[in-house]
Design an enzyme around this catalytic site. Structure first.
Site, PDB file in Angstrom:
ATOM      1  N   ARG A  12     -10.369   3.729 -16.538  1.00 27.25           N
ATOM      2  CA  ARG A  12     -10.082   2.694 -15.535  1.00 27.25           C
ATOM      3  C   ARG A  12     -10.836   1.391 -15.867  1.00 27.25           C
ATOM      4  O   ARG A  12     -10.247   0.417 -16.297  1.00 27.25           O
ATOM      5  CB  ARG A  12     -10.445   3.232 -14.135  1.00 27.25           C
ATOM      6  CG  ARG A  12      -9.923   2.390 -12.982  1.00 27.25           C
ATOM      7  CD  ARG A  12     -10.744   1.166 -12.675  1.00 27.25           C
ATOM      8  NE  ARG A  12     -12.137   1.437 -12.372  1.00 27.25           N
ATOM      9  CZ  ARG A  12     -13.048   0.491 -12.234  1.00 27.25           C
ATOM     10  NH1 ARG A  12     -12.733  -0.787 -12.375  1.00 27.25           N
ATOM     11  NH2 ARG A  12     -14.321   0.792 -11.997  1.00 27.25           N
ATOM     12  N   ASP A  13     -12.151   1.383 -15.698  1.00 31.96           N
ATOM     13  CA  ASP A  13     -12.914   0.138 -15.918  1.00 31.96           C
ATOM     14  C   ASP A  13     -12.754  -0.320 -17.367  1.00 31.96           C
ATOM     15  O   ASP A  13     -12.658  -1.512 -17.656  1.00 31.96           O
ATOM     16  CB  ASP A  13     -14.399   0.396 -15.593  1.00 31.96           C
ATOM     17  CG  ASP A  13     -15.181  -0.875 -15.309  1.00 31.96           C
ATOM     18  OD1 ASP A  13     -14.925  -1.886 -15.968  1.00 31.96           O
ATOM     19  OD2 ASP A  13     -16.066  -0.864 -14.442  1.00 31.96           O
ATOM     20  N   HIS A 204     -23.971   1.620 -11.508  1.00 34.84           N
ATOM     21  CA  HIS A 204     -22.806   1.240 -12.326  1.00 34.84           C
ATOM     22  C   HIS A 204     -23.210  -0.029 -13.083  1.00 34.84           C
ATOM     23  O   HIS A 204     -23.099  -1.144 -12.574  1.00 34.84           O
ATOM     24  CB  HIS A 204     -21.626   1.002 -11.377  1.00 34.84           C
ATOM     25  CG  HIS A 204     -20.349   0.560 -12.027  1.00 34.84           C
ATOM     26  ND1 HIS A 204     -19.233   1.389 -12.138  1.00 34.84           N
ATOM     27  CD2 HIS A 204     -19.961  -0.624 -12.560  1.00 34.84           C
ATOM     28  CE1 HIS A 204     -18.246   0.725 -12.701  1.00 34.84           C
ATOM     29  NE2 HIS A 204     -18.653  -0.501 -12.973  1.00 34.84           N
ATOM     30  N   HIS A 206     -23.041  -2.669 -16.075  1.00 32.14           N
ATOM     31  CA  HIS A 206     -22.399  -3.301 -17.231  1.00 32.14           C
ATOM     32  C   HIS A 206     -23.519  -3.768 -18.164  1.00 32.14           C
ATOM     33  O   HIS A 206     -24.677  -3.923 -17.762  1.00 32.14           O
ATOM     34  CB  HIS A 206     -21.480  -4.431 -16.771  1.00 32.14           C
ATOM     35  CG  HIS A 206     -20.191  -3.899 -16.186  1.00 32.14           C
ATOM     36  ND1 HIS A 206     -19.051  -3.782 -16.924  1.00 32.14           N
ATOM     37  CD2 HIS A 206     -19.903  -3.407 -14.959  1.00 32.14           C
ATOM     38  CE1 HIS A 206     -18.092  -3.254 -16.167  1.00 32.14           C
ATOM     39  NE2 HIS A 206     -18.578  -3.018 -14.954  1.00 32.14           N
ATOM     40  N   CYS A 237     -14.500  -6.557 -15.774  1.00 26.59           N
ATOM     41  CA  CYS A 237     -13.561  -6.824 -14.699  1.00 26.59           C
ATOM     42  C   CYS A 237     -12.851  -8.137 -15.018  1.00 26.59           C
ATOM     43  O   CYS A 237     -13.509  -9.146 -15.278  1.00 26.59           O
ATOM     44  CB  CYS A 237     -14.307  -6.914 -13.369  1.00 26.59           C
ATOM     45  SG  CYS A 237     -13.219  -7.392 -12.028  1.00 26.59           S
ATOM     46  N   ASN A 246     -19.101  -1.555 -19.793  1.00 26.77           N
ATOM     47  CA  ASN A 246     -20.061  -0.690 -19.098  1.00 26.77           C
ATOM     48  C   ASN A 246     -21.019  -0.110 -20.124  1.00 26.77           C
ATOM     49  O   ASN A 246     -20.738  -0.093 -21.330  1.00 26.77           O
ATOM     50  CB  ASN A 246     -19.326   0.497 -18.454  1.00 26.77           C
ATOM     51  CG  ASN A 246     -18.431   0.091 -17.311  1.00 26.77           C
ATOM     52  OD1 ASN A 246     -17.330  -0.408 -17.519  1.00 26.77           O
ATOM     53  ND2 ASN A 246     -18.906   0.284 -16.109  1.00 26.77           N
TER      54      ASN A 246
HETATM   55  P1  HMG Z   1      -2.499  -9.857  -2.648  1.00 23.30           P
HETATM   56  O1  HMG Z   1      -1.659 -10.678  -3.568  1.00 23.30           O
HETATM   57  O2  HMG Z   1      -3.355 -10.556  -1.628  1.00 23.30           O
HETATM   58  O3  HMG Z   1      -1.612  -8.723  -1.914  1.00 23.30           O
HETATM   59  O4  HMG Z   1      -3.404  -8.938  -3.558  1.00 23.30           O
HETATM   60  P2  HMG Z   1      -0.559  -8.817  -0.763  1.00 23.30           P
HETATM   61  O5  HMG Z   1      -0.883  -7.731   0.206  1.00 23.30           O
HETATM   62  O6  HMG Z   1      -0.398 -10.240  -0.262  1.00 23.30           O
HETATM   63  O7  HMG Z   1       0.802  -8.397  -1.539  1.00 23.30           O
HETATM   64  C1  HMG Z   1       1.340  -9.226  -2.571  1.00 23.30           C
HETATM   65  C2  HMG Z   1       2.222  -8.368  -3.468  1.00 23.30           C
HETATM   66  O8  HMG Z   1       1.442  -7.357  -4.106  1.00 23.30           O
HETATM   67  C3  HMG Z   1       3.321  -7.637  -2.703  1.00 23.30           C
HETATM   68  O9  HMG Z   1       4.417  -7.478  -3.618  1.00 23.30           O
HETATM   69  C4  HMG Z   1       2.713  -6.272  -2.468  1.00 23.30           C
HETATM   70  O10 HMG Z   1       3.686  -5.262  -2.299  1.00 23.30           O
HETATM   71  C5  HMG Z   1       1.954  -6.049  -3.766  1.00 23.30           C
HETATM   72  P3  HMG Z   1       5.670  -8.515  -3.612  1.00 23.30           P
HETATM   73  O11 HMG Z   1       6.227  -8.439  -2.207  1.00 23.30           O
HETATM   74  O12 HMG Z   1       5.087  -9.884  -3.941  1.00 23.30           O
HETATM   75  O13 HMG Z   1       6.569  -7.948  -4.695  1.00 23.30           O
HETATM   76  N1  HMG Z   1       0.824  -5.132  -3.580  1.00 23.30           N
HETATM   77  C6  HMG Z   1       0.601  -4.038  -4.340  1.00 23.30           C
HETATM   78  N2  HMG Z   1       1.258  -3.508  -5.386  1.00 23.30           N
HETATM   79  C7  HMG Z   1       0.759  -2.367  -5.917  1.00 23.30           C
HETATM   80  N3  HMG Z   1      -0.356  -1.760  -5.454  1.00 23.30           N
HETATM   81  C8  HMG Z   1      -1.040  -2.252  -4.428  1.00 23.30           C
HETATM   82  C9  HMG Z   1      -0.563  -3.442  -3.818  1.00 23.30           C
HETATM   83  N4  HMG Z   1      -0.996  -4.190  -2.796  1.00 23.30           N
HETATM   84  C10 HMG Z   1      -0.140  -5.204  -2.659  1.00 23.30           C
HETATM   85  N5  HMG Z   1      -2.133  -1.632  -3.990  1.00 23.30           N
HETATM   86  C11 HMG Z   1      -4.644  -6.921  -3.950  1.00 23.30           C
HETATM   87  C12 HMG Z   1      -4.359  -8.052  -2.992  1.00 23.30           C
HETATM   88  C13 HMG Z   1      -5.839  -6.164  -3.444  1.00 23.30           C
HETATM   89  C14 HMG Z   1      -3.418  -6.019  -4.044  1.00 23.30           C
HETATM   90  C15 HMG Z   1      -4.921  -7.544  -5.362  1.00 23.30           C
HETATM   91  O14 HMG Z   1      -5.925  -8.516  -5.218  1.00 23.30           O
HETATM   92  C16 HMG Z   1      -5.372  -6.528  -6.367  1.00 23.30           C
HETATM   93  O15 HMG Z   1      -4.604  -5.666  -6.771  1.00 23.30           O
HETATM   94  N6  HMG Z   1      -6.647  -6.616  -6.831  1.00 23.30           N
HETATM   95  C17 HMG Z   1      -7.209  -5.629  -7.729  1.00 23.30           C
HETATM   96  C18 HMG Z   1      -8.160  -6.281  -8.685  1.00 23.30           C
HETATM   97  C19 HMG Z   1      -8.779  -5.226  -9.562  1.00 23.30           C
HETATM   98  O16 HMG Z   1      -8.222  -4.162  -9.772  1.00 23.30           O
HETATM   99  N7  HMG Z   1      -9.946  -5.564 -10.134  1.00 23.30           N
HETATM  100  C20 HMG Z   1     -10.652  -4.662 -11.019  1.00 23.30           C
HETATM  101  C21 HMG Z   1     -11.243  -3.493 -10.321  1.00 23.30           C
HETATM  102  S1  HMG Z   1     -12.770  -3.855  -9.470  1.00 23.30           S
HETATM  103  C22 HMG Z   1     -13.987  -3.729 -10.708  1.00 23.30           C
HETATM  104  O17 HMG Z   1     -13.669  -3.636 -11.858  1.00 23.30           O
HETATM  105  C23 HMG Z   1     -15.443  -3.643 -10.310  1.00 23.30           C
HETATM  106  C24 HMG Z   1     -15.990  -2.222 -10.382  1.00 23.30           C
HETATM  107  O18 HMG Z   1     -15.866  -1.697 -11.692  1.00 23.30           O
HETATM  108  C25 HMG Z   1     -17.476  -2.205  -9.995  1.00 23.30           C
HETATM  109  C26 HMG Z   1     -18.301  -3.252 -10.715  1.00 23.30           C
HETATM  110  O19 HMG Z   1     -18.290  -3.300 -11.945  1.00 23.30           O
HETATM  111  O20 HMG Z   1     -18.945  -4.027 -10.007  1.00 23.30           O
HETATM  112  C27 HMG Z   1     -15.237  -1.284  -9.437  1.00 23.30           C
HETATM  113 MG    MG Z   2     -17.208  -2.119 -13.354  1.00 21.20          MG
END
Ligand code: HMG
Ligand code: MG
Length: 298
Positions: A12-13, A204, A206, A237, A246
């Site tokens: 994933r990450d 966690h 990095h 990210c 990481n």
């Molecule tokens: P948004 O654009 O505000 O969502 O995104 P929305 O609710 O306004 O919906 C817009 C469109 O997205 C719609 O589709 C929804 O159906 C679709 P449309 O009508 O335009 O065709 N949608 C989705 N599709 C699939 N799966 C979903 C989903 N939700 C809405 N779950 C949202 C908000 C949260 C979805 C977006 O910002 C997002 O997906 N963000 C994820 C970012 C991400 O994955 N970042 C990396 C992970 S975090 C990380 O790495 C840190 C960590 O490792 C810890 C650390 O290191 O600190 C965990």
């Molecule tokens: Mg991370």
């Protein structure tokens, strides 16, 4: 013998941050190799928007192909109700909600303020409870934020405590941009552990500045026993500028072996998985241990 729990986050990450797409079958082959190496918690995907993170668009196919009722736990990231629907469709036993201690990062990463994100998680967690799905919580930017700089340990403690109160069984503290050093990490850990017991916390780290192993060693000394890590040191990210991978799982396993601490992981099998994923990505692994041990003969 002392033990630590390792949460493998490479599929994933790690893969969320790769420009080059890795096919579903290759992801599955990697996950199988990690499980065969003895990792029993492997974060296998993210039910996030494919527009935001295209690398995770095949997560439903990945999760559906995994033996979810077997001995290995395959958690998956879920940001909202729509992601939770997919988690239920896949039949996962564990999800992770992911929040942040920084308002700017929260906006950039999930398009929500911290308060809005917690309200979303409340709804996700109500569904998870009804379906007996365990929930882990992440707090990102626990030392610093790429947009706001230093983050106060008290803010990290506040968000972590909210996630615990909501019902997360474990809170993973993310040094998202890898700027922490043992003193800043220990200050943060001390603040958070006043609200969340150490045995419900995870680190966690990095490795942007090469401090992750030092931070793990220091946190272990402070009583932390769960660490997230990524095969080959992959990771980052897409919404945290400048964040590198990481800490490499094989480097953590080597450290723990040296400390006489059990991880349950077979280092030579893990290193084979490392070189496998490095081959998929067409480059050498980032981890010191994998390079020191070299590519295994096939
Ligand atoms: P948004 O654009 O505000 O969502 O995104 P929305 O609710 O306004 O919906 C817009 C469109 O997205 C719609 O589709 C929804 O159906 C679709 P449309 O009508 O335009 O065709 N949608 C989705 N599709 C699939 N799966 C979903 C989903 N939700 C809405 N779950 C949202 C908000 C949260 C979805 C977006 O910002 C997002 O997906 N963000 C994820 C970012 C991400 O994955 N970042 C990396 C992970 S975090 C990380 O790495 C840190 C960590 O490792 C810890 C650390 O290191 O600190 C965990
Ligand atoms: Mg991370």
């Amino acid at each position: 013998m002392e033990t630590v729990k390792l949460v493998e986050v490479g599929p994933r990450d790690g893969l969320q941050n790769e420009k080059q797409a890795v096919g579903t079958n290759d992801k599955l082959a990697l996950i199988r190799k990690l499980a065969e190496a003895g990792l029993n918690t492997i974060e296998a995907g993210a039910f996030v928007s494919p527009k935001w993170v295209p690398q995770m668009a095949d997560s439903l196919a990945v999760l559906k192909a995994l033996p979810l009722s077997g001995p290995v736990n395959y958690p998956v990231l879920v940001p909202n109700d729509k992601g939770m629907e997919q988690a239920l469709e896949a039949g996962v036993r564990e999800i992770a909600v992911f929040g942040a201690a920084s308002e700017s990062f929260s906006q950039k990463n999930i398009n929500a303020s911290i308060a809005e994100s917690l309200a979303r998680f409340d709804s996700v967690m109500a569904t998870a409870r009804r379906h007996n799905v365990r929930v882990r919580g992440y707090v990102s930017c626990v030392v610093a934020c790429p947009y706001e700089g230093r983050i106060a340990p008290a803010k990290v403690a506040e968000v972590a405590a909210r996630l615990l109160d909501m019902g997360c069984y474990e809170i993973s503290l993310g040094d998202t941009i890898g700027v922490g050093t043992p003193n800043t990490v220990l200050d943060m850990l001390e603040a958070v552990s006043k609200f969340v017991p150490m045995n419900q916390l995870a680190g966690h780290f990095h490795d942007t500045y090469g401090m992750a192993i030092s931070n793990i060693h220091a946190s272990f000394g402070a009583g932390l026993r769960t660490f997230d890590s990524s095969v080959a040191g992959l990771g980052g990210c897409p919404y945290a500028r400048g964040a590198s991978g990481n800490v490499a799982t094989e480097d953590v396993v080597y450290l723990m072996q040296g400390l006489g601490v059990a991880t349950g992981v077979d280092l030579s099998r893990l290193v084979a998985a490392t070189w496998f994923v490095a081959g998929l990505l067409g480059r050498e692994p980032d981890s010191r241990v994998a390079r020191a041990l070299g590519r295994p003969e096939v």
